[in-house]
Motif scaffolding. Structure first.
Motif, PDB file in Angstrom:
ATOM      1  N   ARG A 264      -3.395  -5.274 -87.288  1.00 19.95           N
ATOM      2  CA  ARG A 264      -3.491  -4.259 -88.346  1.00 19.95           C
ATOM      3  C   ARG A 264      -3.219  -2.859 -87.788  1.00 19.95           C
ATOM      4  NH1 ARG A 264      -4.799  -6.698 -92.870  1.00 19.95           N
ATOM      5  NH2 ARG A 264      -6.017  -8.636 -92.779  1.00 19.95           N
ATOM      6  N   ILE A 265      -3.691  -2.599 -86.573  1.00 17.31           N
ATOM      7  CA  ILE A 265      -3.370  -1.323 -85.914  1.00 17.31           C
ATOM      8  C   ILE A 265      -1.858  -1.207 -85.722  1.00 17.31           C
ATOM      9  CG2 ILE A 265      -3.554  -0.050 -83.728  1.00 17.31           C
ATOM     10  CD1 ILE A 265      -6.434  -1.143 -83.521  1.00 17.31           C
ATOM     11  N   ASN A 266      -1.257  -2.310 -85.254  1.00 13.70           N
ATOM     12  CA  ASN A 266       0.197  -2.328 -85.069  1.00 13.70           C
ATOM     13  C   ASN A 266       0.916  -1.976 -86.367  1.00 13.70           C
ATOM     14  OD1 ASN A 266       0.277  -3.016 -82.345  1.00 13.70           O
ATOM     15  ND2 ASN A 266       0.302  -5.215 -82.744  1.00 13.70           N
ATOM     16  N   ALA A 267       0.526  -2.665 -87.449  1.00 11.96           N
ATOM     17  CA  ALA A 267       1.243  -2.523 -88.728  1.00 11.96           C
ATOM     18  C   ALA A 267       1.024  -1.164 -89.366  1.00 11.96           C
ATOM     19  CB  ALA A 267       0.811  -3.630 -89.683  1.00 11.96           C
ATOM     20  N   VAL A 268      -0.222  -0.665 -89.332  1.00 11.01           N
ATOM     21  CA  VAL A 268      -0.558   0.558 -90.066  1.00 11.01           C
ATOM     22  C   VAL A 268      -0.210   1.818 -89.272  1.00 11.01           C
ATOM     23  CG1 VAL A 268      -2.452   1.880 -91.094  1.00 11.01           C
ATOM     24  CG2 VAL A 268      -2.373  -0.609 -91.357  1.00 11.01           C
ATOM     25  N   LEU A 269      -0.473   1.804 -87.964  1.00  6.25           N
ATOM     26  CA  LEU A 269      -0.347   3.028 -87.175  1.00  6.25           C
ATOM     27  C   LEU A 269       0.888   3.086 -86.280  1.00  6.25           C
ATOM     28  CD1 LEU A 269      -4.080   3.419 -86.035  1.00  6.25           C
ATOM     29  CD2 LEU A 269      -2.939   4.514 -87.978  1.00  6.25           C
ATOM     30  N   LEU A 270       1.401   1.925 -85.863  1.00  8.70           N
ATOM     31  CA  LEU A 270       2.415   1.930 -84.799  1.00  8.70           C
ATOM     32  C   LEU A 270       3.775   1.387 -85.209  1.00  8.70           C
ATOM     33  CD1 LEU A 270       0.132   0.656 -81.872  1.00  8.70           C
ATOM     34  CD2 LEU A 270       0.649   3.022 -82.513  1.00  8.70           C
ATOM     35  N   THR A 271       3.931   0.986 -86.465  1.00  6.10           N
ATOM     36  CA  THR A 271       5.193   0.371 -86.883  1.00  6.10           C
ATOM     37  C   THR A 271       5.665   0.991 -88.194  1.00  6.10           C
ATOM     38  OG1 THR A 271       4.417  -1.703 -85.918  1.00  6.10           O
ATOM     39  CG2 THR A 271       6.363  -1.827 -87.316  1.00  6.10           C
ATOM     40  N   ARG A 272       6.939   1.335 -88.225  1.00  9.24           N
ATOM     41  CA  ARG A 272       7.490   1.887 -89.468  1.00  9.24           C
ATOM     42  C   ARG A 272       8.016   0.792 -90.382  1.00  9.24           C
ATOM     43  NH1 ARG A 272      11.923   6.770 -90.013  1.00  9.24           N
ATOM     44  NH2 ARG A 272      12.064   6.756 -92.286  1.00  9.24           N
ATOM     45  N   ALA A 273       8.611  -0.242 -89.788  1.00  9.99           N
ATOM     46  CA  ALA A 273       9.162  -1.346 -90.586  1.00  9.99           C
ATOM     47  C   ALA A 273       9.032  -2.645 -89.814  1.00  9.99           C
ATOM     48  CB  ALA A 273      10.625  -1.082 -90.929  1.00  9.99           C
ATOM     49  N   MET A 274       8.979  -3.756 -90.553  1.00  6.55           N
ATOM     50  CA  MET A 274       8.883  -5.082 -89.947  1.00  6.55           C
ATOM     51  C   MET A 274      10.036  -5.950 -90.412  1.00  6.55           C
ATOM     52  SD  MET A 274       4.801  -5.966 -90.060  1.00  6.55           S
ATOM     53  CE  MET A 274       4.429  -5.133 -91.593  1.00  6.55           C
ATOM     54  N   ILE A 275      10.537  -6.751 -89.482  1.00  7.80           N
ATOM     55  CA  ILE A 275      11.560  -7.744 -89.809  1.00  7.80           C
ATOM     56  C   ILE A 275      10.901  -9.115 -89.758  1.00  7.80           C
ATOM     57  CG2 ILE A 275      13.706  -8.840 -89.052  1.00  7.80           C
ATOM     58  CD1 ILE A 275      14.446  -6.123 -87.770  1.00  7.80           C
ATOM     59  N   SER A 276      11.124  -9.908 -90.793  1.00  2.63           N
ATOM     60  CA  SER A 276      10.658 -11.293 -90.826  1.00  2.63           C
ATOM     61  C   SER A 276      11.884 -12.184 -90.745  1.00  2.63           C
ATOM     62  CB  SER A 276       9.897 -11.560 -92.123  1.00  2.63           C
ATOM     63  OG  SER A 276       9.698 -12.950 -92.308  1.00  2.63           O
ATOM     64  N   VAL A 277      11.813 -13.252 -89.938  1.00  2.92           N
ATOM     65  CA  VAL A 277      12.996 -14.107 -89.756  1.00  2.92           C
ATOM     66  C   VAL A 277      13.163 -15.118 -90.886  1.00  2.92           C
ATOM     67  CG1 VAL A 277      13.008 -13.819 -87.252  1.00  2.92           C
ATOM     68  CG2 VAL A 277      11.773 -15.759 -88.273  1.00  2.92           C
ATOM     69  N   SER A 278      12.215 -15.163 -91.832  1.00  3.44           N
ATOM     70  CA  SER A 278      12.357 -16.063 -92.978  1.00  3.44           C
ATOM     71  C   SER A 278      11.577 -15.515 -94.167  1.00  3.44           C
ATOM     72  CB  SER A 278      11.858 -17.478 -92.642  1.00  3.44           C
ATOM     73  OG  SER A 278      10.445 -17.495 -92.523  1.00  3.44           O
ATOM     74  N   HIS A 279      11.937 -15.973 -95.359  1.00  3.86           N
ATOM     75  CA  HIS A 279      11.214 -15.573 -96.567  1.00  3.86           C
ATOM     76  C   HIS A 279       9.798 -16.141 -96.558  1.00  3.86           C
ATOM     77  CE1 HIS A 279      14.648 -13.697 -98.532  1.00  3.86           C
ATOM     78  NE2 HIS A 279      15.387 -14.698 -98.080  1.00  3.86           N
ATOM     79  N   ASP A 280       9.656 -17.359 -96.036  1.00  2.40           N
ATOM     80  CA  ASP A 280       8.334 -17.978 -95.943  1.00  2.40           C
ATOM     81  C   ASP A 280       7.409 -17.141 -95.063  1.00  2.40           C
ATOM     82  OD1 ASP A 280       6.531 -20.575 -96.107  1.00  2.40           O
ATOM     83  OD2 ASP A 280       6.622 -20.009 -93.984  1.00  2.40           O
ATOM     84  N   LEU A 281       7.938 -16.653 -93.951  1.00  2.00           N
ATOM     85  CA  LEU A 281       7.127 -15.842 -93.044  1.00  2.00           C
ATOM     86  C   LEU A 281       6.753 -14.514 -93.697  1.00  2.00           C
ATOM     87  CD1 LEU A 281       5.781 -15.443 -90.331  1.00  2.00           C
ATOM     88  CD2 LEU A 281       7.984 -14.687 -89.408  1.00  2.00           C
ATOM     89  N   LYS A 282       7.653 -13.960 -94.485  1.00  5.31           N
ATOM     90  CA  LYS A 282       7.315 -12.716 -95.203  1.00  5.31           C
ATOM     91  C   LYS A 282       6.108 -12.946 -96.122  1.00  5.31           C
ATOM     92  CE  LYS A 282       8.975  -9.084 -98.284  1.00  5.31           C
ATOM     93  NZ  LYS A 282      10.118  -8.444 -98.961  1.00  5.31           N
ATOM     94  N   LYS A 283       6.089 -14.095 -96.805  1.00  4.85           N
ATOM     95  CA  LYS A 283       4.941 -14.411 -97.658  1.00  4.85           C
ATOM     96  C   LYS A 283       3.655 -14.461 -96.840  1.00  4.85           C
ATOM     97  CE  LYS A 283       7.580 -17.149-101.010  1.00  4.85           C
ATOM     98  NZ  LYS A 283       7.825 -18.539-101.495  1.00  4.85           N
ATOM     99  N   GLU A 284       3.726 -15.052 -95.637  1.00  2.00           N
ATOM    100  CA  GLU A 284       2.552 -15.112 -94.756  1.00  2.00           C
ATOM    101  C   GLU A 284       2.085 -13.704 -94.371  1.00  2.00           C
ATOM    102  OE1 GLU A 284       0.720 -17.545 -93.389  1.00  2.00           O
ATOM    103  OE2 GLU A 284       1.784 -19.330 -94.111  1.00  2.00           O
TER     104      GLU A 284
END
Length: 257
Positions: free
Chosen positions: A65-85
């Motif tokens: 959560r620290i990574n996502a909220v404070l340290l990352t501007r965007a995320m790449i998911s390698v699949s649509h299923d993983l994006k749902k996760e």
């Protein structure tokens, strides 16, 4: 130590005037993200290749959560299923972009070279080789593969199974194979740098994983024109159409395998 790694990354980013940092994995995201913050890097992008440590315990959840909220501007998911996760975990969908893994189209080795490599690895000309590549961890479902292998071996002794990779379950899986009495037909190859060569000698590539993103070994095998049998999990149904360019089975179903 983590502090020295952050300092080293900070030095490199500062000296090279880095604009964008791309990270893989929660540790890399934490170290690279902090270093990027200290350097005023414009953007940090994180690629998620699988569920990784998302459900491994509260400590990992806090780091993610620290990574996502404070340290990352965007995320790449390698699949649509993983994006749902990732969305289910609590990440904002508007920050997640789906980009499937890809691989070069490669030429398979000639039949003569494949036969030569088979002999070098100790296989007979007529052996049917069914292989898998991946870390020896529970999420890869190797025990299900071994249970299915036992059924196949009892029907056809010329079938040999190759398990490439290493991990914490190595000793346990080897003991299980011995317990089933099929060690003559299952070979653990450990970590190999020549995975492409091994893929060429496989007659069939298999994955019995409980979850996957989109495995590179699967894509590389498909680029060689090999038949594949994989579990209907994660991003694999996004690239495999059952009975068209591969076969899909349910996870944990050794009989179907």
């Amino acid at each position: 130590s983590i502090l020295s790694m952050i300092y080293d990354c900070w030095n490199i980013m500062k000296a090279s005037r880095i604009d964008i940092v791309h990270t893989h994995g929660y540790k890399e995201n934490l170290i690279g993200g902090i270093a990027a913050k200290l350097c005023d890097v414009k953007s940090v992008v994180r690629t998620h290749h699988g569920i990784g440590m998302l459900h491994a315990g509260w400590r990992y959840n806090v780091v993610e959560r620290i990574n996502a909220v404070l340290l990352t501007r965007a995320m790449i998911s390698v699949s649509h299923d993983l994006k749902k996760e990732l969305v289910h975990f609590g990440f904002r969908p508007e920050n997640i972009y789906v980009i499937h893994n890809g691989t070069e189209q490669v030429k398979p080795l000639t039949p003569d070279k494949i036969l030569c490599f088979k002999k070098e690895e100790g296989f007979d000309r007529n052996d049917i080789i069914i292989g898998t590549v991946g870390r020896l961890v529970s999420i890869k479902g190797h025990r299900d593969l071994i249970n299915g292998a036992k059924i196949i071996i009892e029907r056809n002794k010329t079938v040999k199974f190759v398990i490439v990779g290493e991990g914490p379950l190595s000793s346990e899986l080897k003991s299980y194979v011995k317990e089933l009495g099929i060690e003559a037909n299952i070979r653990f190859m450990g970590f190999r740098k020549d995975v492409f060569r091994l893929l060429n000698i496989f007659d069939i590539f298999v994955l019995t994983s409980i979850h996957e993103g989109i495995p590179m070994a699967l894509l590389e095998t498909m680029s060689l024109g090999k038949p594949v049998v994989v579990t209907r999990v994660g991003g694999m149904p996004e690239i495999i159409e059952d009975n068209i360019n591969g076969m899909l089975i349910n996870p944990g179903d050794s009989q179907s395998f």
